[in-house]
Design a protein around this motif. Sequence first.
Motif, short mmCIF file in Angstrom:
data_model
loop_
_atom_site.label_atom_id
_atom_site.label_comp_id
_atom_site.label_asym_id
_atom_site.label_seq_id
_atom_site.Cartn_x
_atom_site.Cartn_y
_atom_site.Cartn_z
N GLU A 250 0.85 -1.19 0.00
CA GLU A 250 0.00 0.00 0.00
C GLU A 250 0.88 1.24 0.00
O GLU A 250 1.78 1.37 0.83
N SER A 252 -0.33 4.77 -0.59
CA SER A 252 -1.03 6.06 -0.68
C SER A 252 -0.44 7.13 0.21
O SER A 252 -0.62 8.32 -0.04
N LEU A 272 -3.53 1.65 -3.48
CA LEU A 272 -3.64 2.98 -2.89
C LEU A 272 -4.98 3.02 -2.17
O LEU A 272 -6.04 2.99 -2.80
N ALA A 275 -7.94 7.02 -0.86
CA ALA A 275 -7.27 8.14 -1.50
C ALA A 275 -8.22 8.89 -2.43
O ALA A 275 -9.32 8.43 -2.74
N VAL A 289 -3.64 11.82 -4.89
CA VAL A 289 -2.85 11.12 -5.90
C VAL A 289 -2.86 11.90 -7.21
O VAL A 289 -3.93 12.15 -7.78
N LEU A 304 -6.84 1.80 -6.95
CA LEU A 304 -7.01 2.89 -5.99
C LEU A 304 -8.40 2.76 -5.37
O LEU A 304 -9.41 2.77 -6.07
#
Length: 409
Positions: A250, A252, A272, A275, A289, A304
């Motif tokens: 992970e 993020s 991610l 996020a 992001v 994500l």
Amino acid sequence: MNPTPIPNHDFMELHPVHQHPAGCKQHCFVFTEIADIELPPEITKYPEKIKNGSIHSYTKESISPPPPKLAKDRRSRKIIALVSGLLICVALAAGIPLGLQLRSSSLLEARLAFIRRLLVESPLVEGYWAPPMGANFSKSFAEVKSGMVGALLWPIAVPCAAQYLDAVQLTLEGLDDARRLVGKNRDMAVVENADEMEQAHTEGKLAILFGLEGGHTLGSSLAVLRSMYSLGARFVSLTGEMNRLGMLVEISRLSEPAMMVALNVAKAPLLLSNALPSSMACNGTTAAVPDHILSALSQNGGVLMLNVERCGDKPMSLKDAITAINYIRAIAGVDHVGLSGSPKNYPLLLAELARDRLWGSIAIKKLVGGNIVRVLREVETNKNRLPLSEDWIPLEAIEGNAYCRYPET
């Protein structure tokens, strides 16, 4: 007798002239130009019957007047229109938002029924669940169930200040607490891979996939990482060796350059979690992001898990959430987006999303959990395919902060 064709120019067509026996009344008219014909009054009375240069035969007996409009029908339509207008006025006067009025519509109920059927086939995965421990745990669990969630990514959180102190001990205690809570609930099941997640969903249980929030939970030790994996942790913030173990990485919370490095060197899809795209300018604590990271994510094969609860300090509206989902889809692709942050709003969100032809049943299944299940499978596939690397962190890099470690000789 064979008919004799008559040439037709401009408005003329080829019409055969038929010979009729004597005394037979002829109902057909043959002409070469409409303007040259003197039509009988019963024909000119209904000019709409003349089409494309051809005329049909009519007699007074064959022509029936149009049916009269019933006054009763007109009165019924007026009453329906009046009642509908009054209902709208009452709703608006009462201050009921239009969105709430639409929620009771039969169309919305049909879409919700479609979403319920779809979520029976494919589990809805909540990408980030951090429930309160203790008395409020049951309330948080009930909220998740009401949102039709079928699986949870549950990261064990440890304060960053515990780094180089008792972070590993706090992680083990947090993992133990979480496992005991799950063990007391018959509707929950700890899972360690994609197959177990789908099996738990088939059995009507809420699948729990544990992870670790922050690399400091590992105490700079690969041995601790391997031990956490054996205890059921399946995702953790960026550290080395995790691809080889089958641990989901992970990223993020990393800086933008570190995210890019991770995407370039990773041997398996990345995650991610919780996020938002930077373009939304939320300016909150939720990870942001950039677009070029989203583009690189599609090349990596990762996903994500989009936060659809808040944009900074402002609760995210249904429209904003759908806009964010479509934004991620446009840049990274439909195979690289999931949901997190707002379980109680998922049914209405998905029902609204289903109105868009872009989001058919296959695409929605990917969004709700298909993408993260795919990533878990790919990470499992890569397990043990990569060589073990025991690259130790140099002592001089940590000796200033490792005051709780037993000195090596």
